[in-house]
Design a protein around this motif. Structure first.
Motif, PDB file in Angstrom:
ATOM      1  N   TYR A 109     -13.178  33.165   1.589  1.00 49.36           N
ATOM      2  CA  TYR A 109     -12.992  31.788   2.052  1.00 49.36           C
ATOM      3  C   TYR A 109     -13.950  31.413   3.172  1.00 49.36           C
ATOM      4  CZ  TYR A 109     -10.601  28.024   4.620  1.00 49.36           C
ATOM      5  OH  TYR A 109     -10.301  26.870   5.298  1.00 49.36           O
ATOM      6  N   SER A 110     -13.960  32.201   4.242  1.00 49.07           N
ATOM      7  CA  SER A 110     -14.815  31.849   5.379  1.00 49.07           C
ATOM      8  C   SER A 110     -16.289  31.991   5.029  1.00 49.07           C
ATOM      9  CB  SER A 110     -14.473  32.727   6.590  1.00 49.07           C
ATOM     10  OG  SER A 110     -13.204  32.398   7.091  1.00 49.07           O
ATOM     11  N   GLY A 111     -16.614  33.028   4.260  1.00 46.70           N
ATOM     12  CA  GLY A 111     -18.009  33.191   3.860  1.00 46.70           C
ATOM     13  C   GLY A 111     -18.526  32.001   3.074  1.00 46.70           C
ATOM     14  N   VAL A 112     -17.749  31.567   2.085  1.00 49.65           N
ATOM     15  CA  VAL A 112     -18.182  30.455   1.236  1.00 49.65           C
ATOM     16  C   VAL A 112     -18.194  29.138   2.010  1.00 49.65           C
ATOM     17  CG1 VAL A 112     -17.590  29.065  -0.794  1.00 49.65           C
ATOM     18  CG2 VAL A 112     -17.454  31.546  -0.907  1.00 49.65           C
ATOM     19  N   ARG A 113     -17.144  28.875   2.781  1.00 48.22           N
ATOM     20  CA  ARG A 113     -17.061  27.574   3.461  1.00 48.22           C
ATOM     21  C   ARG A 113     -18.154  27.414   4.512  1.00 48.22           C
ATOM     22  NH1 ARG A 113     -13.454  26.820   8.505  1.00 48.22           N
ATOM     23  NH2 ARG A 113     -13.427  28.895   9.420  1.00 48.22           N
ATOM     24  N   MET A 114     -18.475  28.477   5.254  1.00 50.62           N
ATOM     25  CA  MET A 114     -19.496  28.360   6.291  1.00 50.62           C
ATOM     26  C   MET A 114     -20.882  28.158   5.688  1.00 50.62           C
ATOM     27  SD  MET A 114     -17.650  28.448   8.940  1.00 50.62           S
ATOM     28  CE  MET A 114     -18.925  28.468  10.190  1.00 50.62           C
ATOM     29  N   VAL A 115     -21.185  28.906   4.634  1.00 54.89           N
ATOM     30  CA  VAL A 115     -22.482  28.745   3.965  1.00 54.89           C
ATOM     31  C   VAL A 115     -22.575  27.358   3.338  1.00 54.89           C
ATOM     32  CG1 VAL A 115     -23.927  29.557   2.060  1.00 54.89           C
ATOM     33  CG2 VAL A 115     -22.824  31.208   3.570  1.00 54.89           C
ATOM     34  N   ALA A 116     -21.475  26.922   2.694  1.00 52.49           N
ATOM     35  CA  ALA A 116     -21.478  25.614   2.037  1.00 52.49           C
ATOM     36  C   ALA A 116     -21.653  24.490   3.060  1.00 52.49           C
ATOM     37  CB  ALA A 116     -20.183  25.416   1.251  1.00 52.49           C
ATOM     38  N   TYR A 117     -20.967  24.587   4.203  1.00 47.66           N
ATOM     39  CA  TYR A 117     -21.057  23.524   5.212  1.00 47.66           C
ATOM     40  C   TYR A 117     -22.474  23.424   5.780  1.00 47.66           C
ATOM     41  CZ  TYR A 117     -20.112  20.652   9.314  1.00 47.66           C
ATOM     42  OH  TYR A 117     -20.142  19.646  10.255  1.00 47.66           O
ATOM     43  N   GLU A 118     -23.053  24.549   6.124  1.00 46.98           N
ATOM     44  CA  GLU A 118     -24.409  24.509   6.679  1.00 46.98           C
ATOM     45  C   GLU A 118     -25.419  23.996   5.659  1.00 46.98           C
ATOM     46  OE1 GLU A 118     -25.929  27.103   9.829  1.00 46.98           O
ATOM     47  OE2 GLU A 118     -24.401  28.527   9.159  1.00 46.98           O
ATOM     48  N   HIS A 119     -25.227  24.365   4.392  1.00 48.07           N
ATOM     49  CA  HIS A 119     -26.135  23.864   3.348  1.00 48.07           C
ATOM     50  C   HIS A 119     -25.985  22.354   3.203  1.00 48.07           C
ATOM     51  CE1 HIS A 119     -28.497  23.710  -0.307  1.00 48.07           C
ATOM     52  NE2 HIS A 119     -27.501  23.104  -0.921  1.00 48.07           N
ATOM     53  N   LEU A 120     -24.733  21.867   3.196  1.00 51.97           N
ATOM     54  CA  LEU A 120     -24.509  20.426   3.090  1.00 51.97           C
ATOM     55  C   LEU A 120     -25.066  19.695   4.309  1.00 51.97           C
ATOM     56  CD1 LEU A 120     -20.827  20.446   1.738  1.00 51.97           C
ATOM     57  CD2 LEU A 120     -22.850  19.654   0.495  1.00 51.97           C
ATOM     58  N   ARG A 121     -24.852  20.266   5.490  1.00 50.54           N
ATOM     59  CA  ARG A 121     -25.303  19.624   6.730  1.00 50.54           C
ATOM     60  C   ARG A 121     -26.831  19.580   6.833  1.00 50.54           C
ATOM     61  NH1 ARG A 121     -24.040  22.740  12.190  1.00 50.54           N
ATOM     62  NH2 ARG A 121     -25.697  24.025  11.295  1.00 50.54           N
ATOM     63  N   ASP A 122     -27.480  20.682   6.508  1.00 57.34           N
ATOM     64  CA  ASP A 122     -28.915  20.799   6.761  1.00 57.34           C
ATOM     65  C   ASP A 122     -29.792  20.372   5.588  1.00 57.34           C
ATOM     66  OD1 ASP A 122     -28.201  21.811   9.230  1.00 57.34           O
ATOM     67  OD2 ASP A 122     -28.308  23.904   8.580  1.00 57.34           O
ATOM     68  N   SER A 123     -29.271  20.469   4.356  1.00 61.85           N
ATOM     69  CA  SER A 123     -30.122  20.225   3.189  1.00 61.85           C
ATOM     70  C   SER A 123     -29.689  19.051   2.320  1.00 61.85           C
ATOM     71  CB  SER A 123     -30.176  21.497   2.318  1.00 61.85           C
ATOM     72  OG  SER A 123     -30.670  22.595   3.053  1.00 61.85           O
ATOM     73  N   VAL A 124     -28.391  18.787   2.245  1.00 60.21           N
ATOM     74  CA  VAL A 124     -27.896  17.746   1.325  1.00 60.21           C
ATOM     75  C   VAL A 124     -27.654  16.431   2.071  1.00 60.21           C
ATOM     76  CG1 VAL A 124     -26.078  17.102  -0.300  1.00 60.21           C
ATOM     77  CG2 VAL A 124     -26.866  19.483  -0.174  1.00 60.21           C
ATOM     78  N   LEU A 125     -26.772  16.455   3.060  1.00 58.99           N
ATOM     79  CA  LEU A 125     -26.438  15.230   3.795  1.00 58.99           C
ATOM     80  C   LEU A 125     -27.495  14.893   4.840  1.00 58.99           C
ATOM     81  CD1 LEU A 125     -22.614  15.938   4.236  1.00 58.99           C
ATOM     82  CD2 LEU A 125     -23.685  14.367   2.616  1.00 58.99           C
ATOM     83  N   GLY A 126     -27.997  15.895   5.533  1.00 58.86           N
ATOM     84  CA  GLY A 126     -29.097  15.697   6.482  1.00 58.86           C
ATOM     85  C   GLY A 126     -28.646  15.240   7.862  1.00 58.86           C
ATOM     86  N   ARG A 127     -29.328  15.768   8.883  1.00 61.50           N
ATOM     87  CA  ARG A 127     -29.067  15.383  10.261  1.00 61.50           C
ATOM     88  C   ARG A 127     -29.799  14.086  10.602  1.00 61.50           C
ATOM     89  NH1 ARG A 127     -27.439  19.717  13.755  1.00 61.50           N
ATOM     90  NH2 ARG A 127     -27.452  21.767  12.773  1.00 61.50           N
ATOM     91  N   ALA A 128     -29.420  13.501  11.735  1.00 60.27           N
ATOM     92  CA  ALA A 128     -30.138  12.333  12.250  1.00 60.27           C
ATOM     93  C   ALA A 128     -31.434  12.797  12.924  1.00 60.27           C
ATOM     94  CB  ALA A 128     -29.258  11.573  13.243  1.00 60.27           C
ATOM     95  N   GLU A 129     -32.262  11.851  13.323  1.00 61.98           N
ATOM     96  CA  GLU A 129     -33.543  12.195  13.928  1.00 61.98           C
ATOM     97  C   GLU A 129     -33.391  12.976  15.226  1.00 61.98           C
ATOM     98  OE1 GLU A 129     -35.881   8.700  14.391  1.00 61.98           O
ATOM     99  OE2 GLU A 129     -36.075   8.333  12.238  1.00 61.98           O
ATOM    100  N   ASP A 130     -32.304  12.733  15.983  1.00 63.11           N
ATOM    101  CA  ASP A 130     -32.097  13.446  17.243  1.00 63.11           C
ATOM    102  C   ASP A 130     -31.350  14.769  17.047  1.00 63.11           C
ATOM    103  OD1 ASP A 130     -29.626  12.521  16.549  1.00 63.11           O
ATOM    104  OD2 ASP A 130     -29.184  11.549  18.459  1.00 63.11           O
ATOM    105  N   GLU A 131     -31.289  15.234  15.785  1.00 65.94           N
ATOM    106  CA  GLU A 131     -30.633  16.492  15.421  1.00 65.94           C
ATOM    107  C   GLU A 131     -29.109  16.421  15.474  1.00 65.94           C
ATOM    108  OE1 GLU A 131     -31.909  19.608  14.222  1.00 65.94           O
ATOM    109  OE2 GLU A 131     -33.477  18.140  13.820  1.00 65.94           O
ATOM    110  N   SER A 132     -28.558  15.234  15.740  1.00 69.47           N
ATOM    111  CA  SER A 132     -27.108  15.086  15.680  1.00 69.47           C
ATOM    112  C   SER A 132     -26.677  14.941  14.224  1.00 69.47           C
ATOM    113  CB  SER A 132     -26.652  13.872  16.489  1.00 69.47           C
ATOM    114  OG  SER A 132     -27.162  12.669  15.908  1.00 69.47           O
ATOM    115  N   PHE A 133     -25.394  15.162  13.978  1.00 69.71           N
ATOM    116  CA  PHE A 133     -24.855  15.069  12.621  1.00 69.71           C
ATOM    117  C   PHE A 133     -23.797  13.984  12.632  1.00 69.71           C
ATOM    118  CE2 PHE A 133     -22.471  17.247   8.970  1.00 69.71           C
ATOM    119  CZ  PHE A 133     -23.393  16.831   8.032  1.00 69.71           C
ATOM    120  N   PRO A 134     -24.044  12.831  11.978  1.00 75.74           N
ATOM    121  CA  PRO A 134     -23.086  11.721  12.004  1.00 75.74           C
ATOM    122  C   PRO A 134     -21.680  12.168  11.635  1.00 75.74           C
ATOM    123  CG  PRO A 134     -25.128  11.030  10.963  1.00 75.74           C
ATOM    124  CD  PRO A 134     -25.239  12.517  11.181  1.00 75.74           C
ATOM    125  N   PHE A 135     -20.680  11.561  12.289  1.00 75.43           N
ATOM    126  CA  PHE A 135     -19.299  12.005  12.108  1.00 75.43           C
ATOM    127  C   PHE A 135     -18.843  11.907  10.663  1.00 75.43           C
ATOM    128  CE2 PHE A 135     -14.689  11.164  12.174  1.00 75.43           C
ATOM    129  CZ  PHE A 135     -14.262  12.370  12.727  1.00 75.43           C
TER     130      PHE A 135
END
Length: 322
Positions: free
Chosen positions: A100-126
């Motif tokens: 569970y933790s292995g999959v969820r952490m990898v999935a979240y970081e992939h979604l945050r960094d590659s799919v949804l994307g951060r803002a220009e100031d490196e923040s992640f919209p709520f």
């Protein structure tokens, strides 16, 4: 130097980033689970007692309420079953968190960094953090649902023994095989719908809150990326996760613990919605928060231990901060 040789010379986290993050999060989760598992057992015992559906079925008519509060529940388990019984079901719980933790952490970081994307100031919209947290939690829990089922059922073995009922399982492997033989592959995913729903809500509270609070503090306060910031963010995430996840957790626990027929179908509840309706009608709305205190008291230290361990392991292994 040839590209292949250059790749071999890279540190392991850079050569296999997702596999490394999976392993690191699994290690941190195993530590957190062992430390806080007695609170999880206490919570489970509180959640299944006094079920209106059980009273209506006549299986245990007039059964007294055994546990009143977290401390009395824990003390009762120690007095009647022994100290080590506070860790009954810990093995499948650790298996569950590895997946569970292995999959969820990898999935979240992939979604945050590659799919949804951060803002220009490196923040992640709520709103993106909410989507990412819920999605990652649902994916991780779906894969881990069989281990969660075994954990819940093994946690109730001590209670069955006190009631004079025969024990169902000799161990983790026997539990898996018995559930598989009685309900087939689908039987291993009994209760997966409320399980996934709960995980989505919990991770909206846990991952979303931790990530949002941590980066808010880094961007808007003098705090730096250290254990103090991690502790504040994890405290907030544990509280929000408990508030959002407890009702779904009660439903999940009751569906997983209910008796089943030869086809693996539940005898008390037709679905998670049916369980929700019966619980509220028979016991009142606040019954959905049975076990809230041990849930919160477990999630708070669990989040603290997990996030501090995870962040430190990442730092030691040369992986950038979450």
């Amino acid at each position: 130097m040839l590209p292949a040789e250059e790749e071999k010379s890279l540190p392991l986290p850079e050569r296999w980033p997702r596999a490394s993050k999976f392993a690191l999060s699994a290690c941190a989760a195993a530590v957190a689970e062992l430390v806080t598992f007695p609170l999880d057992l206490t919570k489970t015992r509180l959640q299944v007692q006094g079920e209106a559906a059980v009273r209506r079925s006549g299986a245990v008519a007039g059964e007294p309420v055994l546990y009143r509060g977290m401390l009395r529940t824990a003390a009762g388990i120690v007095q009647e079953e022994g100290l080590l019984k506070l860790w009954q079901g810990a093995t499948p719980a650790i298996y569950r968190h590895i997946v569970y933790s292995g999959v969820r952490m990898v999935a979240y970081e992939h979604l945050r960094d590659s799919v949804l994307g951060r803002a220009e100031d490196e923040s992640f919209p709520f709103w993106k953090a909410v989507v990412g947290g819920m999605s990652a939690g649902a994916i991780g829990q779906f894969f881990a649902s069989p281990t969660d089922l075994v954990k819940v059922q093994m946690q109730m073995e001590g209670k069955r023994k006190l009631e004079g009922k025969p024990l169902r399982f000799r161990g983790v492997h026997h539990a898996f095989m018995k559930i598989l033989s009685e309900g087939g592959i689908r039987g291993l995913w009994a209760g997966w719908v409320p399980n996934v729903q709960r995980a989505a809500l919990v991770n909206m509270g846990d991952l979303t809150t931790y990530d949002s609070v941590k980066h808010f503090l880094l961007l808007n306060t003098p705090l730096v990326d250290n254990s103090v910031t991690h502790s504040v963010a994890s405290a907030c995430s544990g509280l929000v996760a408990a508030v959002l996840g407890t009702p779904a957790d009660v439903v999940k626990t009751r569906i997983m613990n209910q008796p089943r027929d030869n086809q693996g179908r539940g005898l008390l509840y037709k679905s998670s919605m049916d369980c929700l309706i019966q619980t509220v009608q028979g016991e009142g709305f606040m019954s959905l928060y049975k076990g809230f205190i041990p849930t919160w008291m477990r999630m708070a230290p669990w989040s603290l231990v997990f996030w501090l361990t995870y962040e430190q392991i990442r730092r030691i292994c040369g992986v950038r901060s979450f």
